[in-house]
Each structure stands twice: as structure tokens, then as C-alpha cells.
Scaffold this motif. Structure first.
Motif, PDB file in Angstrom:
ATOM      1  N   ARG A  32      -1.318   8.029   3.742  1.00  0.00           N
ATOM      2  CA  ARG A  32      -1.872   9.268   3.199  1.00  0.00           C
ATOM      3  C   ARG A  32      -3.403   9.231   3.208  1.00  0.00           C
ATOM      4  NH1 ARG A  32      -0.858  10.983  -3.070  1.00  0.00           N
ATOM      5  NH2 ARG A  32      -1.318  13.202  -2.907  1.00  0.00           N
ATOM      6  N   ASP A  33      -3.979   8.108   2.790  1.00  0.00           N
ATOM      7  CA  ASP A  33      -5.442   7.974   2.775  1.00  0.00           C
ATOM      8  C   ASP A  33      -6.036   8.095   4.172  1.00  0.00           C
ATOM      9  OD1 ASP A  33      -5.402   7.645   0.020  1.00  0.00           O
ATOM     10  OD2 ASP A  33      -5.619   5.447   0.104  1.00  0.00           O
ATOM     11  N   ILE A  34      -5.392   7.466   5.145  1.00  0.00           N
ATOM     12  CA  ILE A  34      -5.866   7.529   6.538  1.00  0.00           C
ATOM     13  C   ILE A  34      -5.838   8.979   7.032  1.00  0.00           C
ATOM     14  CG2 ILE A  34      -5.297   6.862   8.927  1.00  0.00           C
ATOM     15  CD1 ILE A  34      -6.016   4.320   7.708  1.00  0.00           C
ATOM     16  N   ILE A  35      -4.754   9.680   6.721  1.00  0.00           N
ATOM     17  CA  ILE A  35      -4.633  11.075   7.156  1.00  0.00           C
ATOM     18  C   ILE A  35      -5.710  11.927   6.476  1.00  0.00           C
ATOM     19  CG2 ILE A  35      -3.158  13.124   7.189  1.00  0.00           C
ATOM     20  CD1 ILE A  35      -0.726  11.103   7.290  1.00  0.00           C
ATOM     21  N   ARG A  36      -5.911  11.726   5.186  1.00  0.00           N
ATOM     22  CA  ARG A  36      -6.944  12.475   4.453  1.00  0.00           C
ATOM     23  C   ARG A  36      -8.332  12.237   5.043  1.00  0.00           C
ATOM     24  NH1 ARG A  36      -5.561  11.179  -1.853  1.00  0.00           N
ATOM     25  NH2 ARG A  36      -4.310  13.020  -2.303  1.00  0.00           N
ATOM     26  N   GLU A  37      -8.642  10.967   5.360  1.00  0.00           N
ATOM     27  CA  GLU A  37      -9.943  10.628   5.943  1.00  0.00           C
ATOM     28  C   GLU A  37     -10.111  11.262   7.322  1.00  0.00           C
ATOM     29  OE1 GLU A  37     -10.158   6.346   6.042  1.00  0.00           O
ATOM     30  OE2 GLU A  37      -9.905   6.213   3.868  1.00  0.00           O
ATOM     31  N   ALA A  42      -7.593  19.331   5.818  1.00  0.00           N
ATOM     32  CA  ALA A  42      -6.158  19.622   5.795  1.00  0.00           C
ATOM     33  C   ALA A  42      -5.662  19.732   4.354  1.00  0.00           C
ATOM     34  CB  ALA A  42      -5.384  18.546   6.537  1.00  0.00           C
ATOM     35  N   GLU A  43      -4.635  20.550   4.172  1.00  0.00           N
ATOM     36  CA  GLU A  43      -4.017  20.726   2.863  1.00  0.00           C
ATOM     37  C   GLU A  43      -2.705  19.960   2.828  1.00  0.00           C
ATOM     38  OE1 GLU A  43      -3.503  24.849   1.916  1.00  0.00           O
ATOM     39  OE2 GLU A  43      -5.582  25.323   2.425  1.00  0.00           O
ATOM     40  N   GLU A  44      -2.436  19.350   1.675  1.00  0.00           N
ATOM     41  CA  GLU A  44      -1.177  18.630   1.497  1.00  0.00           C
ATOM     42  C   GLU A  44      -0.099  19.586   1.022  1.00  0.00           C
ATOM     43  OE1 GLU A  44      -0.991  14.969  -0.699  1.00  0.00           O
ATOM     44  OE2 GLU A  44      -3.029  14.462  -0.116  1.00  0.00           O
ATOM     45  N   ALA A  45       1.106  19.328   1.465  1.00  0.00           N
ATOM     46  CA  ALA A  45       2.256  20.126   1.043  1.00  0.00           C
ATOM     47  C   ALA A  45       3.507  19.271   1.210  1.00  0.00           C
ATOM     48  CB  ALA A  45       2.369  21.387   1.901  1.00  0.00           C
ATOM     49  N   ILE A  46       4.607  19.786   0.737  1.00  0.00           N
ATOM     50  CA  ILE A  46       5.909  19.190   1.039  1.00  0.00           C
ATOM     51  C   ILE A  46       6.597  20.208   1.948  1.00  0.00           C
ATOM     52  CG2 ILE A  46       8.179  18.550   0.132  1.00  0.00           C
ATOM     53  CD1 ILE A  46       6.115  16.488  -0.607  1.00  0.00           C
ATOM     54  N   THR A  52       3.454  16.581   4.046  1.00  0.00           N
ATOM     55  CA  THR A  52       2.960  17.289   5.227  1.00  0.00           C
ATOM     56  C   THR A  52       1.489  17.587   5.033  1.00  0.00           C
ATOM     57  OG1 THR A  52       5.121  18.313   5.535  1.00  0.00           O
ATOM     58  CG2 THR A  52       3.260  19.402   6.594  1.00  0.00           C
ATOM     59  N   PHE A  53       0.751  17.501   6.111  1.00  0.00           N
ATOM     60  CA  PHE A  53      -0.642  17.944   6.107  1.00  0.00           C
ATOM     61  C   PHE A  53      -0.722  19.141   7.023  1.00  0.00           C
ATOM     62  CE2 PHE A  53      -1.136  13.863   4.245  1.00  0.00           C
ATOM     63  CZ  PHE A  53      -2.301  13.926   3.498  1.00  0.00           C
ATOM     64  N   LYS A  54      -1.361  20.205   6.513  1.00  0.00           N
ATOM     65  CA  LYS A  54      -1.474  21.448   7.266  1.00  0.00           C
ATOM     66  C   LYS A  54      -2.936  21.782   7.521  1.00  0.00           C
ATOM     67  CE  LYS A  54       2.787  23.356   5.474  1.00  0.00           C
ATOM     68  NZ  LYS A  54       3.505  24.585   5.242  1.00  0.00           N
ATOM     69  N   LEU A  55      -3.210  22.174   8.731  1.00  0.00           N
ATOM     70  CA  LEU A  55      -4.535  22.627   9.136  1.00  0.00           C
ATOM     71  C   LEU A  55      -4.306  23.570  10.311  1.00  0.00           C
ATOM     72  CD1 LEU A  55      -7.647  22.298   8.757  1.00  0.00           C
ATOM     73  CD2 LEU A  55      -7.527  20.602  10.586  1.00  0.00           C
ATOM     74  N   ASN A  56      -4.415  24.852  10.049  1.00  0.00           N
ATOM     75  CA  ASN A  56      -4.080  25.845  11.077  1.00  0.00           C
ATOM     76  C   ASN A  56      -2.655  25.614  11.565  1.00  0.00           C
ATOM     77  OD1 ASN A  56      -6.758  26.870  10.968  1.00  0.00           O
ATOM     78  ND2 ASN A  56      -7.415  25.252  12.346  1.00  0.00           N
ATOM     79  N   LYS A 117      -8.202  18.214  16.306  1.00  0.00           N
ATOM     80  CA  LYS A 117      -8.888  18.901  17.414  1.00  0.00           C
ATOM     81  C   LYS A 117      -7.949  19.907  18.080  1.00  0.00           C
ATOM     82  CE  LYS A 117     -12.019  15.126  18.474  1.00  0.00           C
ATOM     83  NZ  LYS A 117     -12.246  13.959  19.307  1.00  0.00           N
ATOM     84  N   GLU A 118      -6.709  19.499  18.286  1.00  0.00           N
ATOM     85  CA  GLU A 118      -5.727  20.355  18.932  1.00  0.00           C
ATOM     86  C   GLU A 118      -5.467  21.616  18.102  1.00  0.00           C
ATOM     87  OE1 GLU A 118      -1.769  19.313  21.332  1.00  0.00           O
ATOM     88  OE2 GLU A 118      -1.595  18.859  19.197  1.00  0.00           O
TER      89      GLU A 118
END
Length: 137
Positions: A32-37, A42-46, A52-56, A117-118
């Protein structure tokens, strides 16, 4: 989680992670920390019952199982890092990291950065609709 266990509805990532033994919690928290960094916007969700991490749109998901950590960076994330992930069990959009072996956090970081980036590129190419609803028939 085993297939025959009833699905628990988690409210957030903290609740999800705390449902596992401490050794698995440590792995999930580091993941989780690696993904946040790697994806600070990104926003966290379930979603689909997992963190789940959401970004666009969906960025990545992760989940813990009896013998592995599932990481779900979509099919493009798996394909782009095919060489780095060759030694892990995979499917079209997922990779399994055995719990009893070191998790390749450096590869996870690279995959998340790729997915950021994608997703940002996809969001930039989407066109907004300019249709105006008419009250006239």
C-alpha cells in the motif's frame, strides 16, 4: 480467503488489511505504501472486495490469499512488465506473489508508475461530450 468462506464487505483498506495475520498485514501495508508513493494523487477504495487505487479509473488492486498476494495492474501492466514478471504465476491482468518469498516491491513501483502515466494519458485523450439536451421534441 478460501472460496467457500462468505465474502466480508470491507469498508476501507485499513479494515481489509487488519483482517489478516500480522505477517500478511506487514506485506499489505508495504505494498500500500509503495502504491501511495508511486501514485500520490490516486484515491483508495474497496472495489471487487479488495483494496483499489483509482486515478482516472481503476489503477491497481491488490489482495491477500492463503499462499500469495494478488496484484492486479490490468492486462497492460502485466504485458508491459512481462520480462520482469516471468517467474511469477500470472493471468491476463494479475500476478501472484508467493507470501513465503520476498515481494518484488521495486517491480510493483515501476508497474504503478507505468499505470499512472497510462491512465493520465487516457484521461487526456478522452473527449467530453458537447451534446445539449433539448426540451423540444
Amino acid at each position: 480467503m478460501e472460496k467457500n468462506t462468505p465474502k466480508i464487505q470491507f469498508k476501507n483498506t485499513d479494515e481489509y488489511i487488519s483482517s489478516f495475520p500480522v505477517n500478511v498485514q506487514n506485506i499489505l501495508n508495504k505494498l500500500r505504501d509503495i502504491i501511495r508513493e508511486s501514485a500520490p494523487d490516486a484515491e483508495e477504495a474497496i472495489s471487487y472486495g479488495m483494496p483499489t487505487f483509482k486515478l482516472n479509473g481503476n489503477l491497481v488492486h491488490f489482495a491477500a490469499y492463503k499462499n500469495h498476494i494478488g496484484f492486479y495492474p490490468t492486462p497492460s501492466g502485466i504485458t508491459a512488465f512481462e520480462k520482469e514478471l516471468f517467474s511469477y504465476k500470472q493471468s491476463k491482468g494479475a500476478v501472484q506473489f508467493p507470501i513465503d518469498k520476498p515481494i518484488p516491491f521495486d517491480i510493483v513501483k515501476q508497474i504503478v508508475e507505468f499505470r499512472v502515466k497510462e491512465n493520465k494519458a487516457k484521461a487526456g485523450t478522452k473527449r467530453t461530450s458537447t451534446k445539449v439536451k433539448s426540451n423540444y421534441i
